[in-house]
Design a protein around this motif. Structure first.
Motif, short mmCIF file in Angstrom:
data_model
loop_
_atom_site.label_atom_id
_atom_site.label_comp_id
_atom_site.label_asym_id
_atom_site.label_seq_id
_atom_site.Cartn_x
_atom_site.Cartn_y
_atom_site.Cartn_z
N ALA A 151 -1.76 -4.67 0.17
CA ALA A 151 -2.93 -3.91 0.61
C ALA A 151 -4.16 -4.81 0.67
CB ALA A 151 -3.16 -2.73 -0.32
N THR B 92 -8.10 -6.78 8.15
CA THR B 92 -8.82 -5.74 8.88
C THR B 92 -10.32 -6.00 8.83
OG1 THR B 92 -7.09 -4.19 8.31
CG2 THR B 92 -9.17 -3.28 9.03
N LEU C 170 5.45 1.10 2.79
CA LEU C 170 4.51 1.43 3.86
C LEU C 170 3.45 2.45 3.43
CD1 LEU C 170 3.86 0.69 6.72
CD2 LEU C 170 5.43 2.46 7.50
N ASP C 171 3.89 3.59 2.91
CA ASP C 171 2.93 4.64 2.64
C ASP C 171 1.93 4.28 1.55
OD1 ASP C 171 3.44 6.46 4.64
OD2 ASP C 171 5.13 7.35 3.57
N ARG D 137 -0.59 1.97 3.03
CA ARG D 137 -1.52 2.70 3.89
C ARG D 137 -2.60 3.39 3.06
NH1 ARG D 137 2.89 5.41 7.73
NH2 ARG D 137 2.82 3.99 9.52
N VAL E 64 -5.03 0.85 1.51
CA VAL E 64 -5.93 0.26 2.49
C VAL E 64 -7.01 1.27 2.89
CG1 VAL E 64 -6.10 -0.60 4.86
CG2 VAL E 64 -4.25 -1.38 3.37
N ALA E 65 -6.59 2.54 3.00
CA ALA E 65 -7.54 3.56 3.44
C ALA E 65 -8.71 3.71 2.48
CB ALA E 65 -6.82 4.89 3.60
N ARG F 49 -3.83 0.55 12.90
CA ARG F 49 -2.50 1.11 12.68
C ARG F 49 -1.68 0.16 11.80
NH1 ARG F 49 -0.86 1.54 18.28
NH2 ARG F 49 1.11 0.58 17.76
N LEU F 50 -0.94 0.72 10.89
CA LEU F 50 -0.09 -0.10 10.03
C LEU F 50 1.35 0.38 10.18
CD1 LEU F 50 -0.09 -2.31 7.80
CD2 LEU F 50 -0.15 -0.46 6.14
N ASP F 51 2.25 -0.55 10.45
CA ASP F 51 3.64 -0.18 10.67
C ASP F 51 4.59 -1.30 10.28
OD1 ASP F 51 4.90 2.21 11.63
OD2 ASP F 51 3.44 2.20 13.27
#
Lengths: 367, 367
Positions: free
Chosen positions: B289, B296, B317-318, B321, B324-325, B333-335
């Motif tokens: 992260a 970013t 992933l989650d 996310r 980072v948020a 977008r993160l994938d």
DNA sequence: ACGTTCTAGTTAGGTCACCTTACCAAATCG
DNA sequence: CGATTTGGTAAGGTGACCTAACTAGAACGT
């Protein structure tokens, strides 16, 4: 548009830049300097003079063997551009000719502090003042420097939490629409500062770190400004800090760069730095070094310049260098910016110039 | 070189890419698809067929009104490229035609683990094997993917502290000099992975974060890979961590991604992730992260993809996310990446292809 | 003094990559 | 079997570049 136009435009642009860079030149000098053939130079110069960008200004001084040539220089009808900076300390504008020479300056102190409506009015008033002292020729472009990020495509101002501007977006294009017919370009002040410092030096990959009431970064890579997919490139205040917070939040917690009273804070921090208060220096150095190290790790620029009221303080440079060296293996150069508080205005001038010249060359194809 | 050559090369390249993208096309289709006039297309196709890049392959199937056209496709004499990946798990090579279709695969397990000389020998052996099964036409380029950073100009391999390779630099160009006359391009594996994932998707600004035995970042901005002034762009292991250490150091201290026994570590971490061990997951998520948030904040890419053996783990992933948020205001977008462990080879293929086609178009001007 | 030399710029002619317009070739449709 | 439709060629034009050879005009040299 003809496909060959791209060649013509490149040729015209190169010759125009060469003329501007040398003030006065003959076509023969242009030919040898640029590598184009003499007929090509003559053709291009003819186009540029007919378009008004260049003008013949009498014969070469004699005393040398051979025929006297004709000097060409920037035409008086080439027109001008307007660069404007909008921030909490007011509105500032420069009129400049297409060689980038500043012709007039216009200042306006802040209206109601932090009031968007007053700021918009100050912007209009400053531009009006500039229009009342118009240099010769048409106004070809206006570039506005703002402290907010700007969307890369729409060029709309973006609102951010903790932004220096209050709620309500300021759209210079709309505000100036009835005053000015020339295109209004808007960009972030730190981006523009980077552009200016880049042109002044000549590194091809380049980062400019603004340290003042907040942190900001301008990135110049591969010949262009990096604005980011959402216009948020260089928002280094959102870098993760030592804890699980952003750098900006940590700085604020340490009493530095609070966004609610930024200019006072900057003055206070400057006094603390002058006095040599170790706590303030350490906190600031840590934040700046984190930012520099992060930029270095991500994009590895050739040079990182520190700018802004705090970034240019002499006490900062060496400790930051030392701190960065403990992290980063990259030999990136770290230095102070050279243009000071005027960097964004210089950058806005460059931006307007670039656009103006490109547009002027693109449009006139006199037969 | 003629100045108009730039137009011709652009035309040839666009038409070539169009042919490759559609497998089989007539000149009329090319004209409507690209916007060039029919005579221009015919001229360009003539150049390309005479240069061997394209070949006519019989008539269009009939059943439709009008004259039957001639199909063109990639020529058999167009030649091929070789993509090679060198890492701790051995050497892997792909022969591909100029459309990027993989023709042969060659694998070789690691010689002596961590031994540069053995690795060089394995590289030679793999390339030799590939050369013993040559597809039709000339070998036009070789691209080598390596785990080390590579200097952007000299393309020399750069030694770093904690690098996965031991002392002693591996220069594929030198190693292969007597085997191969085609140009040998070298690049960082993560950069190449980014190139491949970018081509697969189609974001214009793009970051690929490799998470495995170490962290690495590939950056694709404004149409090109960002390699950095010293080849150290994307070395996100050197980002500042939560303390005053680099991310990589902190990870190692947490028992993750130790550079002295990386592959074992990766397996162990994978097992821990599968078992749902919270300490491992949290340490990894924090590091990833931080890296994502840093990228970013600095360049604000459109998309960040996670890759590598750990980066593609679904448990990552989650939480990343979410983490980072809390820091970043950017809607990046993160994938997960989609090409898996083969991404660097795909990227090397693209790199070799690009070079090969550009060079082939540049050189033949049959007339 | 007057031809020589040197430099600025033009003219003439060629090349190259693109374009448009008009035509020919070959297949299907009515 | 002519009309239509489509792929491809031919002819001719344009624009941006080039080289080579010329003219224009100033200073130098004997």
């Amino acid at each position: 548009m003809l496909p060959q136009a791209v060649l013509r435009e490149a040729t015209d642009r190169k010759l125009f830049d060469e003329v501007v860079g040398r003030e006065r030149v003959t076509r023969a000098e242009l030919a040898t300097a640029t590598g184009f053939s003499k007929p090509t130079v003559s053709e291009s110069v003819r186009r540029l003079t007919e378009g008004g960008l260049l003008a013949a200004t009498g014969p070469q001084e004699t005393g040398r063997r051979g025929r006297v040539g004709t000097f060409y220089e920037l035409g008086t009808a080439a027109g001008w551009v307007l660069a404007v900076e909008v921030d909490q300390s007011g509105v500032q504008a420069w009129s400049a000719d297409l060689a980038g020479r500043v012709l007039h300056r216009h200042d306006r102190p802040p209206g109601g502090a932090g009031d968007t409506g007053a700021l918009a009015e100050a912007l209009r008033a400053t531009v009006s003042a500039a229009l009342r002292k118009p240099p010769a020729g048409p106004l070809r472009a206006v570039a506005v420097s703002m402290a907010n990020p700007v969307h890369p495509d729409t060029r709309e101002v973006i609102a951010l939490p903790r932004s220096p501007f209050p709620e309500g977006l300021l759209s210079p294009g709309d505000i100036l629409a009835d005053l000015v017919t020339a295109p209004v370009l808007v960009d972030n002040d730190v981006n523009l500062a980077a552009l200016a410092e880049q042109r002044f030096g000549d590194a091809t990959s380049f980062a400019y770190l603004y340290v003042g009431a907040g942190l900001g970064l301008g990135l110049y890579l591969g010949g262009t400004l990096v604005r980011g997919a959402h216009g948020l490139a260089g928002e280094v205040g959102y870098l993760p800090g030592a804890g699980w917070r952003t750098l900006a939040t940590e700085l604020a917690a340490a009493g530095l760069g609070r966004s609610d009273a930024p200019s006072n804070d900057v003055a206070a921090v400057l006094r603390a730095l002058d006095a040599g208060t170790p706590a303030v220096l350490m906190a600031l150095v840590a934040a700046v070094a984190r930012a520099v190290a992060s930029v270095t790790a991500v994009v590895d620029p050739e040079v990182v310049l520190l700018g802004g009221p705090l970034g240019t303080h002499p006490a900062l440079l060496d400790p930051v260098r030392a701190a960065v060296a403990t992290l980063s293996p990259s030999p990136t150069r770290l230095d102070h910016g050279t243009l000071g508080a005027l960097a964004p205005l210089h950058g806005a001038t460059h931006l307007a110039l670039d656009h103006a010249v490109a547009a002027a060359i693109k449009h006139d194809v006199p037969g």
